[in-house]
Scaffold this motif. Structure first.
Motif, PDB file in Angstrom:
ATOM      1  N   ILE A  51       0.883  -1.166   0.000  1.00 27.88           N
ATOM      2  CA  ILE A  51       0.000   0.000   0.000  1.00 27.88           C
ATOM      3  C   ILE A  51       0.917   1.211   0.000  1.00 27.88           C
ATOM      4  CG2 ILE A  51      -1.781   1.282   1.238  1.00 27.88           C
ATOM      5  CD1 ILE A  51      -2.577  -1.407   2.554  1.00 27.88           C
ATOM      6  N   SER A  52       0.921   1.974  -1.100  1.00 29.94           N
ATOM      7  CA  SER A  52       1.777   3.155  -1.239  1.00 29.94           C
ATOM      8  C   SER A  52       0.911   4.398  -1.099  1.00 29.94           C
ATOM      9  CB  SER A  52       2.469   3.179  -2.605  1.00 29.94           C
ATOM     10  OG  SER A  52       3.222   2.004  -2.790  1.00 29.94           O
ATOM     11  N   ILE A  53       1.263   5.255  -0.142  1.00 30.71           N
ATOM     12  CA  ILE A  53       0.498   6.469   0.125  1.00 30.71           C
ATOM     13  C   ILE A  53       1.401   7.668  -0.125  1.00 30.71           C
ATOM     14  CG2 ILE A  53      -0.850   7.739   1.836  1.00 30.71           C
ATOM     15  CD1 ILE A  53      -1.258   5.055   3.288  1.00 30.71           C
ATOM     16  N   ALA A  54       0.930   8.634  -0.935  1.00 28.98           N
ATOM     17  CA  ALA A  54       1.708   9.838  -1.253  1.00 28.98           C
ATOM     18  C   ALA A  54       1.660  10.786  -0.059  1.00 28.98           C
ATOM     19  CB  ALA A  54       1.152  10.513  -2.500  1.00 28.98           C
ATOM     20  N   VAL A  55       2.790  10.919   0.627  1.00 28.45           N
ATOM     21  CA  VAL A  55       2.859  11.753   1.839  1.00 28.45           C
ATOM     22  C   VAL A  55       3.989  12.775   1.728  1.00 28.45           C
ATOM     23  CG1 VAL A  55       1.766  10.076   3.390  1.00 28.45           C
ATOM     24  CG2 VAL A  55       4.226   9.966   3.001  1.00 28.45           C
ATOM     25  N   ALA A  56       4.135  13.388   0.550  1.00 26.21           N
ATOM     26  CA  ALA A  56       5.188  14.390   0.358  1.00 26.21           C
ATOM     27  C   ALA A  56       5.029  15.506   1.383  1.00 26.21           C
ATOM     28  CB  ALA A  56       5.110  14.965  -1.057  1.00 26.21           C
ATOM     29  N   GLY A  57       6.135  15.890   1.995  1.00 26.61           N
ATOM     30  CA  GLY A  57       6.128  16.949   2.993  1.00 26.61           C
ATOM     31  C   GLY A  57       5.973  16.447   4.417  1.00 26.61           C
ATOM     32  N   PHE A  58       5.657  15.168   4.590  1.00 27.87           N
ATOM     33  CA  PHE A  58       5.523  14.597   5.930  1.00 27.87           C
ATOM     34  C   PHE A  58       6.834  13.917   6.314  1.00 27.87           C
ATOM     35  CE2 PHE A  58       1.133  14.974   4.730  1.00 27.87           C
ATOM     36  CZ  PHE A  58       0.456  15.191   5.914  1.00 27.87           C
ATOM     37  N   ALA A  59       7.294  14.173   7.528  1.00 27.59           N
ATOM     38  CA  ALA A  59       8.466  13.478   8.068  1.00 27.59           C
ATOM     39  C   ALA A  59       7.999  12.196   8.751  1.00 27.59           C
ATOM     40  CB  ALA A  59       9.190  14.367   9.065  1.00 27.59           C
ATOM     41  N   ARG A  60       8.931  11.332   9.048  1.00 29.61           N
ATOM     42  CA  ARG A  60       8.601  10.065   9.696  1.00 29.61           C
ATOM     43  C   ARG A  60       7.852  10.288  11.011  1.00 29.61           C
ATOM     44  NH1 ARG A  60      11.061   6.365  13.155  1.00 29.61           N
ATOM     45  NH2 ARG A  60      12.949   7.577  13.373  1.00 29.61           N
ATOM     46  N   ASN A  61       8.254  11.318  11.768  1.00 28.43           N
ATOM     47  CA  ASN A  61       7.606  11.598  13.056  1.00 28.43           C
ATOM     48  C   ASN A  61       6.214  12.208  12.899  1.00 28.43           C
ATOM     49  OD1 ASN A  61       9.839  10.629  14.403  1.00 28.43           O
ATOM     50  ND2 ASN A  61      10.797  12.633  14.543  1.00 28.43           N
ATOM     51  N   ASP A  62       5.860  12.652  11.695  1.00 25.58           N
ATOM     52  CA  ASP A  62       4.527  13.202  11.433  1.00 25.58           C
ATOM     53  C   ASP A  62       3.517  12.115  11.090  1.00 25.58           C
ATOM     54  OD1 ASP A  62       5.588  15.776  11.691  1.00 25.58           O
ATOM     55  OD2 ASP A  62       5.933  15.977   9.531  1.00 25.58           O
ATOM     56  N   LEU A  63       3.976  10.882  10.900  1.00 27.91           N
ATOM     57  CA  LEU A  63       3.124   9.781  10.436  1.00 27.91           C
ATOM     58  C   LEU A  63       2.954   8.733  11.520  1.00 27.91           C
ATOM     59  CD1 LEU A  63       4.735   9.413   6.927  1.00 27.91           C
ATOM     60  CD2 LEU A  63       2.491  10.396   7.419  1.00 27.91           C
ATOM     61  N   GLU A  64       1.800   8.078  11.497  1.00 25.93           N
ATOM     62  CA  GLU A  64       1.507   7.011  12.450  1.00 25.93           C
ATOM     63  C   GLU A  64       0.776   5.902  11.700  1.00 25.93           C
ATOM     64  OE1 GLU A  64      -0.344   6.901  16.910  1.00 25.93           O
ATOM     65  OE2 GLU A  64      -1.390   8.154  15.445  1.00 25.93           O
ATOM     66  N   VAL A  65       1.249   4.663  11.853  1.00 24.48           N
ATOM     67  CA  VAL A  65       0.619   3.497  11.229  1.00 24.48           C
ATOM     68  C   VAL A  65       0.198   2.559  12.349  1.00 24.48           C
ATOM     69  CG1 VAL A  65       0.934   1.558   9.644  1.00 24.48           C
ATOM     70  CG2 VAL A  65       2.073   3.734   9.177  1.00 24.48           C
ATOM     71  N   ILE A  66      -1.109   2.224  12.384  1.00 24.72           N
ATOM     72  CA  ILE A  66      -1.648   1.387  13.456  1.00 24.72           C
ATOM     73  C   ILE A  66      -2.419   0.235  12.839  1.00 24.72           C
ATOM     74  CG2 ILE A  66      -3.248   1.315  15.416  1.00 24.72           C
ATOM     75  CD1 ILE A  66      -2.750   4.338  15.721  1.00 24.72           C
ATOM     76  N   LEU A 113       9.318   4.780   4.627  1.00 21.89           N
ATOM     77  CA  LEU A 113       9.096   6.101   4.062  1.00 21.89           C
ATOM     78  C   LEU A 113      10.304   6.464   3.217  1.00 21.89           C
ATOM     79  CD1 LEU A 113       7.410   8.716   3.956  1.00 21.89           C
ATOM     80  CD2 LEU A 113       8.668   9.490   5.975  1.00 21.89           C
ATOM     81  N   ALA A 114      10.072   6.687   1.913  1.00 23.52           N
ATOM     82  CA  ALA A 114      11.150   7.059   0.997  1.00 23.52           C
ATOM     83  C   ALA A 114      10.574   7.834  -0.176  1.00 23.52           C
ATOM     84  CB  ALA A 114      11.893   5.818   0.491  1.00 23.52           C
ATOM     85  N   ASN A 115      11.249   8.907  -0.554  1.00 25.29           N
ATOM     86  CA  ASN A 115      10.881   9.708  -1.727  1.00 25.29           C
ATOM     87  C   ASN A 115       9.429  10.185  -1.703  1.00 25.29           C
ATOM     88  OD1 ASN A 115      13.493   9.285  -2.780  1.00 25.29           O
ATOM     89  ND2 ASN A 115      12.835   7.338  -3.663  1.00 25.29           N
ATOM     90  N   GLY A 116       8.935  10.557  -0.536  1.00 24.08           N
ATOM     91  CA  GLY A 116       7.576  11.072  -0.428  1.00 24.08           C
ATOM     92  C   GLY A 116       6.488  10.018  -0.450  1.00 24.08           C
ATOM     93  N   LEU A 117       6.865   8.739  -0.411  1.00 23.89           N
ATOM     94  CA  LEU A 117       5.888   7.648  -0.386  1.00 23.89           C
ATOM     95  C   LEU A 117       6.042   6.830   0.889  1.00 23.89           C
ATOM     96  CD1 LEU A 117       5.995   6.179  -4.009  1.00 23.89           C
ATOM     97  CD2 LEU A 117       4.189   7.560  -2.992  1.00 23.89           C
ATOM     98  N   LEU A 118       4.926   6.591   1.554  1.00 25.11           N
ATOM     99  CA  LEU A 118       4.882   5.665   2.672  1.00 25.11           C
ATOM    100  C   LEU A 118       4.403   4.341   2.108  1.00 25.11           C
ATOM    101  CD1 LEU A 118       4.976   5.052   5.742  1.00 25.11           C
ATOM    102  CD2 LEU A 118       2.574   5.765   5.814  1.00 25.11           C
ATOM    103  N   VAL A 119       5.241   3.316   2.180  1.00 25.27           N
ATOM    104  CA  VAL A 119       4.898   2.003   1.617  1.00 25.27           C
ATOM    105  C   VAL A 119       4.723   1.025   2.772  1.00 25.27           C
ATOM    106  CG1 VAL A 119       5.597   0.136   0.077  1.00 25.27           C
ATOM    107  CG2 VAL A 119       6.183   2.507  -0.490  1.00 25.27           C
ATOM    108  N   ILE A 120       3.520   0.473   2.868  1.00 22.55           N
ATOM    109  CA  ILE A 120       3.176  -0.472   3.932  1.00 22.55           C
ATOM    110  C   ILE A 120       3.038  -1.849   3.301  1.00 22.55           C
ATOM    111  CG2 ILE A 120       1.485  -1.052   5.715  1.00 22.55           C
ATOM    112  CD1 ILE A 120       0.692   1.990   5.554  1.00 22.55           C
ATOM    113  N   THR A 121       3.722  -2.827   3.872  1.00 24.18           N
ATOM    114  CA  THR A 121       3.680  -4.199   3.365  1.00 24.18           C
ATOM    115  C   THR A 121       2.680  -5.002   4.185  1.00 24.18           C
ATOM    116  OG1 THR A 121       6.003  -4.038   2.750  1.00 24.18           O
ATOM    117  CG2 THR A 121       5.051  -6.243   2.822  1.00 24.18           C
ATOM    118  N   VAL A 122       1.736  -5.634   3.487  1.00 22.02           N
ATOM    119  CA  VAL A 122       0.713  -6.453   4.125  1.00 22.02           C
ATOM    120  C   VAL A 122       0.814  -7.851   3.532  1.00 22.02           C
ATOM    121  CG1 VAL A 122      -1.762  -6.719   4.530  1.00 22.02           C
ATOM    122  CG2 VAL A 122      -0.777  -4.434   4.390  1.00 22.02           C
ATOM    123  N   TYR A 123       0.705  -8.868   4.386  1.00 13.14           N
ATOM    124  CA  TYR A 123       0.844 -10.263   3.958  1.00 13.14           C
ATOM    125  C   TYR A 123      -0.423 -11.029   4.317  1.00 13.14           C
ATOM    126  CZ  TYR A 123       2.629 -15.011   3.659  1.00 13.14           C
ATOM    127  OH  TYR A 123       2.801 -16.330   3.343  1.00 13.14           O
TER     128      TYR A 123
END
Length: 140
Positions: A51-66, A113-123
């Motif tokens: 799941i790739s989410i476009a989060v340009a401008g967000f730092a790692r500390n600005d994001l939360e995955v639950i 988080l890389a290049n403005g994309l948050l990529v979440i791996t789901v199995y």
């Protein structure tokens, strides 16, 4: 007036929580931020998704995955920098919450988080069929 839905059918026992989740997801159908869902591979033991989410401008500390129950919740909160003076502001510091409903047995493996994309791996592992014989008691 009571609401009648597909999940209130008498042969669907215990599915009332699905209806609540569908209602919650329908309300959260905002288009920001944009995202992709990609099936990355079928393996003998299951399949993986990105799941790739476009989060340009967000730092790692600005994001939360639950991962909570059968839901994946992604939140983004940017803080305003009051010291900056904008002549033009076209990129808003916007908060978001994006929710994904996961099937039973799916696992969130990680997030990058890389290049403005948050990529979440789901199995999703392959579910083994469960068959069980139920003994019938006699009541006399």
């Amino acid at each position: 007036m009571t609401r009648v839905s597909l999940f209130s059918a008498p042969f669907l026992l215990g599915f009332d929580t699905f209806e609540e989740r569908f209602d919650r997801l329908a309300k959260a159908s905002e288009g920001y931020p944009p995202y992709n869902i990609e099936r990355t591979g079928l393996e003998e033991g299951g399949e993986s998704y990105f799941i790739s989410i476009a989060v340009a401008g967000f730092a790692r500390n600005d994001l939360e995955v639950i991962a909570e129950d059968n839901q994946l919740i992604v939140r983004g909160r940017q803080t305003e920098d009051g010291a900056r003076q904008y002549l033009h502001r076209g990129i808003a510091a916007r908060q978001f919450q994006r929710t994904f409903l996961l099937a039973d047995g799916m696992r969130v493996e990680g997030a990058e988080l890389a290049n403005g994309l948050l990529v979440i791996t789901v199995y999703r592992p392959v579910a083994k069929p469960v068959t069980r014989r139920i003994d019938i008691r006699s009541v006399e």
